[in-house]
Scaffold this motif. Structure first.
Motif, PDB file in Angstrom:
ATOM      1  N   MET A   1       0.971  -1.136  -0.129  1.00 17.24           N
ATOM      2  CA  MET A   1       0.060   0.002  -0.018  1.00 17.24           C
ATOM      3  C   MET A   1       0.932   1.113   0.027  1.00 17.24           C
ATOM      4  SD  MET A   1      -1.270   2.694   1.846  1.00 17.24           S
ATOM      5  CE  MET A   1      -0.544   2.589   3.418  1.00 17.24           C
ATOM      6  N   THR A   2       0.777   2.107  -1.056  1.00 18.06           N
ATOM      7  CA  THR A   2       1.247   3.349  -1.123  1.00 18.06           C
ATOM      8  C   THR A   2       0.188   4.460  -1.418  1.00 18.06           C
ATOM      9  OG1 THR A   2       3.449   2.365  -1.705  1.00 18.06           O
ATOM     10  CG2 THR A   2       3.320   4.988  -2.035  1.00 18.06           C
ATOM     11  N   TRP A   3       0.184   5.641  -0.567  1.00 16.66           N
ATOM     12  CA  TRP A   3      -0.398   6.760  -0.901  1.00 16.66           C
ATOM     13  C   TRP A   3       0.232   8.097  -1.111  1.00 16.66           C
ATOM     14  CZ3 TRP A   3      -0.815  10.764   2.440  1.00 16.66           C
ATOM     15  CH2 TRP A   3      -1.886  11.555   2.256  1.00 16.66           C
ATOM     16  N   SER A   4       0.030   9.117  -1.991  1.00 16.24           N
ATOM     17  CA  SER A   4       0.866  10.235  -2.047  1.00 16.24           C
ATOM     18  C   SER A   4      -0.151  11.174  -2.359  1.00 16.24           C
ATOM     19  CB  SER A   4       1.965   9.898  -2.773  1.00 16.24           C
ATOM     20  OG  SER A   4       1.665   9.697  -4.293  1.00 16.24           O
ATOM     21  N   ILE A   5       0.131  12.549  -1.841  1.00 19.53           N
ATOM     22  CA  ILE A   5      -0.497  13.555  -2.458  1.00 19.53           C
ATOM     23  C   ILE A   5       0.621  14.612  -2.740  1.00 19.53           C
ATOM     24  CG2 ILE A   5      -0.823  14.510  -0.046  1.00 19.53           C
ATOM     25  CD1 ILE A   5      -3.093  16.174  -1.154  1.00 19.53           C
ATOM     26  N   ILE A   6       0.314  15.283  -3.920  1.00 18.22           N
ATOM     27  CA  ILE A   6       1.425  16.336  -4.683  1.00 18.22           C
ATOM     28  C   ILE A   6       0.544  17.595  -4.878  1.00 18.22           C
ATOM     29  CG2 ILE A   6       3.161  14.733  -5.499  1.00 18.22           C
ATOM     30  CD1 ILE A   6       1.784  15.355  -8.300  1.00 18.22           C
ATOM     31  N   ALA A   7       0.924  18.878  -4.365  1.00 18.37           N
ATOM     32  CA  ALA A   7       0.255  19.979  -4.821  1.00 18.37           C
ATOM     33  C   ALA A   7       1.106  21.342  -5.149  1.00 18.37           C
ATOM     34  CB  ALA A   7      -0.372  20.247  -3.595  1.00 18.37           C
ATOM     35  N   ARG A   8       0.747  22.331  -5.571  1.00 16.28           N
ATOM     36  CA  ARG A   8       1.523  23.575  -5.952  1.00 16.28           C
ATOM     37  C   ARG A   8       0.421  24.569  -5.445  1.00 16.28           C
ATOM     38  NH1 ARG A   8       1.188  27.430  -9.922  1.00 16.28           N
ATOM     39  NH2 ARG A   8       3.377  28.411 -10.173  1.00 16.28           N
ATOM     40  N   ILE A  17       4.903  17.508  -1.605  1.00 15.47           N
ATOM     41  CA  ILE A  17       4.763  16.169  -1.419  1.00 15.47           C
ATOM     42  C   ILE A  17       4.657  15.512  -0.074  1.00 15.47           C
ATOM     43  CG2 ILE A  17       7.036  15.719  -1.844  1.00 15.47           C
ATOM     44  CD1 ILE A  17       6.095  13.725  -4.074  1.00 15.47           C
ATOM     45  N   LEU A  18       3.691  14.656  -0.072  1.00 16.49           N
ATOM     46  CA  LEU A  18       3.450  13.517   1.169  1.00 16.49           C
ATOM     47  C   LEU A  18       3.342  12.226   0.572  1.00 16.49           C
ATOM     48  CD1 LEU A  18       2.998  13.710   4.387  1.00 16.49           C
ATOM     49  CD2 LEU A  18       0.823  13.733   3.644  1.00 16.49           C
ATOM     50  N   CYS A  19       4.226  11.414   1.417  1.00 14.76           N
ATOM     51  CA  CYS A  19       3.505   9.959   1.051  1.00 14.76           C
ATOM     52  C   CYS A  19       3.560   9.084   2.144  1.00 14.76           C
ATOM     53  CB  CYS A  19       4.619   9.354  -0.166  1.00 14.76           C
ATOM     54  SG  CYS A  19       6.470   9.508   0.346  1.00 14.76           S
ATOM     55  N   ALA A  23       5.834   0.039   2.861  1.00 20.15           N
ATOM     56  CA  ALA A  23       7.181  -0.117   2.576  1.00 20.15           C
ATOM     57  C   ALA A  23       8.006   0.791   3.403  1.00 20.15           C
ATOM     58  CB  ALA A  23       7.448  -0.058   1.143  1.00 20.15           C
ATOM     59  N   LEU A  24       9.434   0.118   3.787  1.00 17.56           N
ATOM     60  CA  LEU A  24      10.204   0.870   4.730  1.00 17.56           C
ATOM     61  C   LEU A  24      10.780   2.004   3.722  1.00 17.56           C
ATOM     62  CD1 LEU A  24      11.721  -1.995   6.806  1.00 17.56           C
ATOM     63  CD2 LEU A  24      10.012  -0.344   7.440  1.00 17.56           C
ATOM     64  N   ALA A  25      11.176   3.108   4.442  1.00 17.92           N
ATOM     65  CA  ALA A  25      11.960   3.847   3.598  1.00 17.92           C
ATOM     66  C   ALA A  25      11.275   4.610   2.443  1.00 17.92           C
ATOM     67  CB  ALA A  25      13.428   3.581   3.327  1.00 17.92           C
ATOM     68  N   VAL A  26      10.004   4.984   2.400  1.00 18.54           N
ATOM     69  CA  VAL A  26       9.256   5.195   1.237  1.00 18.54           C
ATOM     70  C   VAL A  26       9.744   6.622   0.860  1.00 18.54           C
ATOM     71  CG1 VAL A  26       7.433   6.077   2.640  1.00 18.54           C
ATOM     72  CG2 VAL A  26       7.294   5.544   0.227  1.00 18.54           C
ATOM     73  N   GLY A  27      10.332   7.285   1.844  1.00 19.24           N
ATOM     74  CA  GLY A  27      10.834   8.951   1.562  1.00 19.24           C
ATOM     75  C   GLY A  27      11.806   8.724   0.710  1.00 19.24           C
ATOM     76  N   ALA A  28      12.702   7.561   0.622  1.00 17.11           N
ATOM     77  CA  ALA A  28      13.946   7.571  -0.419  1.00 17.11           C
ATOM     78  C   ALA A  28      13.552   7.170  -1.754  1.00 17.11           C
ATOM     79  CB  ALA A  28      14.905   6.745   0.197  1.00 17.11           C
ATOM     80  N   VAL A  29      12.288   6.679  -2.242  1.00 18.01           N
ATOM     81  CA  VAL A  29      11.840   6.161  -3.198  1.00 18.01           C
ATOM     82  C   VAL A  29      10.891   6.663  -3.874  1.00 18.01           C
ATOM     83  CG1 VAL A  29      11.305   4.014  -4.375  1.00 18.01           C
ATOM     84  CG2 VAL A  29      12.756   3.739  -2.310  1.00 18.01           C
TER      85      VAL A  29
END
Length: 143
Positions: A1-8, A17-19, A23-29
């Motif tokens: 499961m992965t979820w993200s929001i991006i905005a300007r 961006i937020l995710c 998965a471990l270390a999702v911020g690196a991928v």
């Protein structure tokens, strides 16, 4: 499961961006971004080249739509991937491969995109978009 929001932010041009993921270390991928350039999230079976090559294309002034089309077309694993991005003009584009595990998809609005995979259903990304619109003070009829 992965979820993200991006905005300007329309007024300042700032990107966010937020995710979140199992998965471990999702911020690196998943997240990629550069000031005055744009933001990209690559997820599901994330392809880091989507971030690297996508940022280069953003810096060259390519549109969000053209970048998503080019990156997904050149990737043999595209059916297992998700990608969404916002370019410097606030244009949004998203892609979800046909082999992503259910439920997977995205929803976009003016200068905002929400994507996820292995979610309970489309209501998750829709609720996220509605919460963002409500909190940002935007007119919900413009989404």
């Amino acid at each position: 499961m992965t979820w993200s929001i991006i905005a300007r932010d329309e007024q300042t041009g700032a990107f966010a961006i937020l995710c979140a993921s199992k998965a471990l270390a999702v911020g690196a991928v998943v997240p990629y971004g550069a000031g005055r350039t744009g933001v990209i999230a690559t997820q599901a079976f994330a392809n880091p080249f989507f971030g690297v090559d996508g940022l280069r294309m953003l810096q060259e002034g390519c549109s969000a739509h053209d970048i998503v089309a080019a990156l997904s077309a050149s990737d043999g694993g595209r059916d297992h991937r998700q990608l969404h991005l916002i370019d410097r003009e606030g244009r949004v584009a998203a892609y979800t491969g046909s082999a992503c595990i259910e439920w997977s998809g995205s929803v976009t609005g003016p200068q905002v995109s929400v994507a996820g995979n292995m979610l309970a259903g489309p209501q998750v990304v829709e609720a996220t978009l509605n919460a963002y619109v409500s909190a940002s003070g935007r007119d919900s009829t413009s989404v």
